[in-house]
Design a protein around this motif. Sequence first.
Motif, PDB file in Angstrom:
ATOM      1  N   ARG A   4      56.448  -8.647  -4.744  1.00 23.67           N
ATOM      2  CA  ARG A   4      57.501  -8.360  -3.797  1.00 23.67           C
ATOM      3  C   ARG A   4      57.163  -7.100  -3.016  1.00 23.67           C
ATOM      4  NH1 ARG A   4      63.360  -6.610  -4.535  1.00 23.67           N
ATOM      5  NH2 ARG A   4      64.075  -6.936  -2.415  1.00 23.67           N
ATOM      6  N   LEU A  11      68.228  -9.195   3.266  1.00 21.47           N
ATOM      7  CA  LEU A  11      69.293  -9.986   3.876  1.00 21.47           C
ATOM      8  C   LEU A  11      70.572  -9.165   3.837  1.00 21.47           C
ATOM      9  CD1 LEU A  11      69.468 -12.963   4.961  1.00 21.47           C
ATOM     10  CD2 LEU A  11      70.457 -13.528   2.756  1.00 21.47           C
ATOM     11  N   GLY A  12      71.001  -8.667   4.973  1.00 29.03           N
ATOM     12  CA  GLY A  12      72.193  -7.840   5.049  1.00 29.03           C
ATOM     13  C   GLY A  12      72.087  -6.654   4.103  1.00 29.03           C
ATOM     14  N   GLY A  13      73.152  -6.392   3.364  1.00 28.58           N
ATOM     15  CA  GLY A  13      73.136  -5.279   2.428  1.00 28.58           C
ATOM     16  C   GLY A  13      72.750  -5.703   1.031  1.00 28.58           C
ATOM     17  N   SER A  14      72.243  -6.924   0.866  1.00 33.61           N
ATOM     18  CA  SER A  14      71.902  -7.412  -0.472  1.00 33.61           C
ATOM     19  C   SER A  14      70.506  -6.937  -0.864  1.00 33.61           C
ATOM     20  CB  SER A  14      71.947  -8.944  -0.485  1.00 33.61           C
ATOM     21  OG  SER A  14      70.821  -9.456   0.198  1.00 33.61           O
ATOM     22  N   SER A  15      70.150  -7.236  -2.128  1.00 32.87           N
ATOM     23  CA  SER A  15      68.814  -6.860  -2.604  1.00 32.87           C
ATOM     24  C   SER A  15      67.811  -7.982  -2.374  1.00 32.87           C
ATOM     25  CB  SER A  15      68.901  -6.549  -4.102  1.00 32.87           C
ATOM     26  OG  SER A  15      69.436  -7.681  -4.785  1.00 32.87           O
ATOM     27  N   VAL A  16      68.238  -9.057  -1.731  1.00 31.72           N
ATOM     28  CA  VAL A  16      67.375 -10.230  -1.538  1.00 31.72           C
ATOM     29  C   VAL A  16      66.584 -10.078  -0.238  1.00 31.72           C
ATOM     30  CG1 VAL A  16      67.431 -12.708  -1.064  1.00 31.72           C
ATOM     31  CG2 VAL A  16      68.886 -11.741  -2.842  1.00 31.72           C
ATOM     32  N   ASP A  17      65.279 -10.395  -0.306  1.00 26.45           N
ATOM     33  CA  ASP A  17      64.445 -10.306   0.897  1.00 26.45           C
ATOM     34  C   ASP A  17      64.895 -11.315   1.943  1.00 26.45           C
ATOM     35  OD1 ASP A  17      63.024  -8.415  -0.390  1.00 26.45           O
ATOM     36  OD2 ASP A  17      61.310  -9.700  -0.876  1.00 26.45           O
ATOM     37  N   HIS A  18      64.642 -10.991   3.196  1.00 28.47           N
ATOM     38  CA  HIS A  18      64.939 -11.946   4.265  1.00 28.47           C
ATOM     39  C   HIS A  18      64.037 -13.179   4.108  1.00 28.47           C
ATOM     40  CE1 HIS A  18      65.573 -13.713   8.186  1.00 28.47           C
ATOM     41  NE2 HIS A  18      66.604 -12.907   8.335  1.00 28.47           N
ATOM     42  N   PRO A  19      64.588 -14.383   4.274  1.00 29.91           N
ATOM     43  CA  PRO A  19      63.785 -15.593   4.015  1.00 29.91           C
ATOM     44  C   PRO A  19      62.713 -15.896   5.061  1.00 29.91           C
ATOM     45  CG  PRO A  19      66.005 -16.191   4.723  1.00 29.91           C
ATOM     46  CD  PRO A  19      65.996 -14.707   4.551  1.00 29.91           C
ATOM     47  N   SER A  20      62.735 -15.216   6.196  1.00 23.89           N
ATOM     48  CA  SER A  20      61.688 -15.516   7.194  1.00 23.89           C
ATOM     49  C   SER A  20      61.218 -14.228   7.868  1.00 23.89           C
ATOM     50  CB  SER A  20      62.200 -16.504   8.240  1.00 23.89           C
ATOM     51  OG  SER A  20      63.313 -15.964   8.911  1.00 23.89           O
ATOM     52  N   ARG A  23      59.634 -14.411  11.387  1.00 22.38           N
ATOM     53  CA  ARG A  23      60.346 -15.142  12.442  1.00 22.38           C
ATOM     54  C   ARG A  23      60.069 -14.587  13.832  1.00 22.38           C
ATOM     55  NH1 ARG A  23      63.341 -11.869   9.686  1.00 22.38           N
ATOM     56  NH2 ARG A  23      64.969 -10.549  10.571  1.00 22.38           N
ATOM     57  N   ILE A 107      55.259 -15.212   3.217  1.00 20.72           N
ATOM     58  CA  ILE A 107      55.633 -14.580   1.946  1.00 20.72           C
ATOM     59  C   ILE A 107      54.474 -14.798   1.006  1.00 20.72           C
ATOM     60  CG2 ILE A 107      57.172 -14.685  -0.040  1.00 20.72           C
ATOM     61  CD1 ILE A 107      59.441 -15.308   1.833  1.00 20.72           C
ATOM     62  N   GLY A 120      58.889 -19.042   2.894  1.00 18.13           N
ATOM     63  CA  GLY A 120      59.051 -18.545   4.253  1.00 18.13           C
ATOM     64  C   GLY A 120      59.558 -19.662   5.135  1.00 18.13           C
ATOM     65  N   ARG A 121      60.707 -19.431   5.762  1.00 16.69           N
ATOM     66  CA  ARG A 121      61.295 -20.504   6.582  1.00 16.69           C
ATOM     67  C   ARG A 121      60.420 -20.836   7.784  1.00 16.69           C
ATOM     68  NH1 ARG A 121      62.621 -20.332  11.728  1.00 16.69           N
ATOM     69  NH2 ARG A 121      63.803 -18.401  11.470  1.00 16.69           N
TER      70      ARG A 121
END
Lengths: 153, 834
Positions: A4, A11-20, A23, A107, A120-121
């Motif tokens: 990682r 993604l926003g304020g979350s701890s999750v990476d942006h999916p693309s 882009r 990714i 990766g989208r």
Amino acid sequence: MSTRNNTAPTLGGSSVDHPSPSRGTVGLASLWFGLGGGPIAWSVFTIAIYAIAAQACYPRMVPLSTPTMGSRTLYVSLIVISCAAVIVGVAAGLVSMRNWRRTSGEISGNTHWALDTGEGRTRFMAVSSVMTSAVFLLAILVDVAAIMVVKPC
Amino acid sequence: MAATLEPAVNTSLQATWETPPGIRGFLTSVDHKTIGKRYLVTAFVFLLLGGLEAAAMRAQLAAANLHLLTPEQYNQLFTVHGVTMIFLYAAPILSGFSNYLWPLMLGSRDMAFPRLNALSYWLFVGAGLFIYSSVFNGQMPNAGWFDYVPYAERAFDPGRNIDFYALGLLLLGISTTVGSANFIVTLFKTRAPGMSLNRLPIIVWGTLTASIVNLFALPSLSVALIFLYLDRRYGTHFFDPTSGGKPLLWQHLFWIFGHPWVYVIVLPAMGIVSDALPTFCRRPLVGYTFVALATMATGVLGFGVWLHHMFATGIPPLGLAFFGGASMIIAIPSAVGVFAWLATIWYGRPVRTTAFLFMVGFILLFTIGGVSGVMTAAVPFDWQLTDTYFIVAHLHYVLVGINVFPVFAGFYYWFPKMTGRMLDERLGRWNFWTMFVGVNVLFFPMHWLGLMGMPRRIYTYDSGLGWSTTNLVVTIGAYLFAIGVLLFIINAIRSLKHGVLAGNNPWDAPTLEWSVSSPPPPYNFATIPVVASRHPLWEDRLPDEGGGHSVLGNGPLLDSGRETFGITPLDAEPDVVMKMPSDSIWPFMLAISLTLTCFGLVWPSTAWTAAGLLIATLSVIAWFSPRSGARQNETVETLFGMLPVDGEGYHSVAWWGMACVIATEAAFFAYLLASYAYLSASSINPWPGASPDLRLALPNTIILIVSSIVLQYGRRQGENGRPSRLRGAMLVTVLLGIVFLVIQAAEFHSRLATVRPTTDAYGSLFYTITGFHGAHVLAGLVMLVTVLVRGSRRAAHGGNSGWLAIANVTMYWHFVDVVWICVFASLYVLPHVR
């Protein structure tokens, strides 16, 4: 094995990476053309060549032995339409290949294993469009072969 | 990652989302899980009814020269068997799975349009009851499930049999269309944050493809059914060759719908296997991207193979070659799925549960059915075998193999989630093997019967033809298969009470639905999940997948009423907070009233028809009356920043819903105009006899175009904060629309003196096409007036939320204009330039 990237956008304020994350690398128009070019070319092509061939050989209630417009004119018409469809199909394929190359490392992970992971989208859409283009180009070429070898009426 | 929420939060969510018990809750519930289970049970009942019809037919055919059934009874049985299995079982059962599973798999609280979901179900029930009610007067549909004309025309089938067929399927078409639009908007707008397109479960790809296909294919059937009903009841001539019509028009329209429909009833079922098989193989699906793409490609290619159902109708050789080729090419994406499933088993560590056995059985049956499909794509082969039992064998291998077996696998896989209890595995194995042996004993010998020349749909046969023994074997297989289904019913009933408790995730499965309790609470997720990979529950064992760890159990709460996130379509970034509607009686009332209308049309009874339409209109008005407490124009602070409530334009689900309506309506008019072009091109006489008068139609076209420009101007002014100009523009648009309708009525009045709808096929088509367009103008006017009144009322109280729907209504009005331009060019201008 993916690692990682701590600097990856989230993604926003979350701890999750942006999916693309890639882009911005390829435009949406380019992705959609790669994905839709082949199917749309094949759909329009199929309807057009069927309508022309059917009308030329079976214009009213009785089938004809030679096309109403003449075999040569029919043949040229169908080939012209075929060329247009092939050009669009090939263009979609080339654009898709370019998109795939640009997004192949979107990714990190088993990106060389197209069969297994397609993270990766953007990369997913690019890989999908390569396959779509191949299938629908083949479908167009099968019809072109039919035009070449099958007696029209 | 799960965190414990305050019990008060769960209690509050429970109170917000729970459907009240009793008859009121039964009729008003919009909970997708309740609707999904109802779909499953109702469709299963239709499977049993269809099975009983099949059992009666197989008893009749068990030996030569039997007379258990009369020819007419046999005709009705095979027709209703086909209609039941294809329309009332195969698609609705998959809608049941998708309705139940989608929000749970996608990490949402409900479908995008919960009330539309309820309407879809009640219409399905209404259509089924309507079709089956024909049994009471002994006039069930009797011209085969594809209902070829001229058999189905009134001259050859004067009873009400075909009217039940036509109106019942029209009703079911509405149900399927609204359901499909709901699935599409749900997918694009209500996934969990982070669930980008590459992270969807495959069943979602399957149902999405089927839903898109439905939007474009179902209008073809609707057009055919409307033509048929008008021919039978009002004397039009769409299929009458003596007046410019053509029976082959029915076949084209039916199969343009019919072949894509095959994929509608198999792709979601294949999705069940693609999602469940990896769980039992303890590894992700091999070739996810290939399988997802193959699913979509099959849906597109499915539109280009309809003609292979008509190879024996005198198609020119090139046409045969084009469609034969496409019918072979479509085997490629199908084969992709087979190889992906086999590779998943090969590379995995299979756990041989009953669900797994059903999935392996499916792969075998799919391969057999697929191979016989490729065989019939070869034109010479098809010519030999068309309308024989070989085709019956092929289609049953496909439909039973690719629909029924995955559905049973789905039952064994998700029954624990739906009920909280496991199905019995020992009884399950008996269930599988009985069905698997039964289906092969039943259908494999039918290939042989077809090759021997036994035609389909004969009610008996002579003893000297050599078919008797094989037919007896087939009948034994049918009853063995029925015993297998019975074992499942016993298993389900027993397990509901005595099954082992399932827990949240009895199969150690990877997708979101298994992260909540079994059965899930009414609100699905206490907090909305944030998804980081394709397998949120397997992230610890798949470290090379995804971006970070999914947030489950301690994500965003959203508990101020019925709420869920609306997201961007590709990357699932939240862009609005959606306020979800509560339970409502109006979907039920609308479905009942439309069913009543169908009864009125079939009897026929003007009073019943009018009563049905009146109740339907009132139900729609009540349904769309403004919700109390809606907080439009507000914003909410969330983990993803300040988000608007409900949103407008492209961000709102209503915009997406309108886009789906326009897509399917565009297809409807395309089929109408294609029918006109087809009959016009094959007409012996000049069509129309005299070129249409442009003196009224041309100014009318200009009026409609001007109205669109005015409305677009008004919308821009509204966006720039000038609601008074928007109001003025809408008023002008409404007036222009009314003028258009008045002029069209005047034109009808003058044309009726020379051409009537019953004069010939041209007259039938002219009035049908322009009439439907006029109805759409009227619908647009109603929408405009509604927004105008609502906007003005709210403006009087100092708000401007009443204008939010103008973007959707403008889009619809432009669509109506574009359709008219196509109609004008085809019906008015082209006859002048030929």
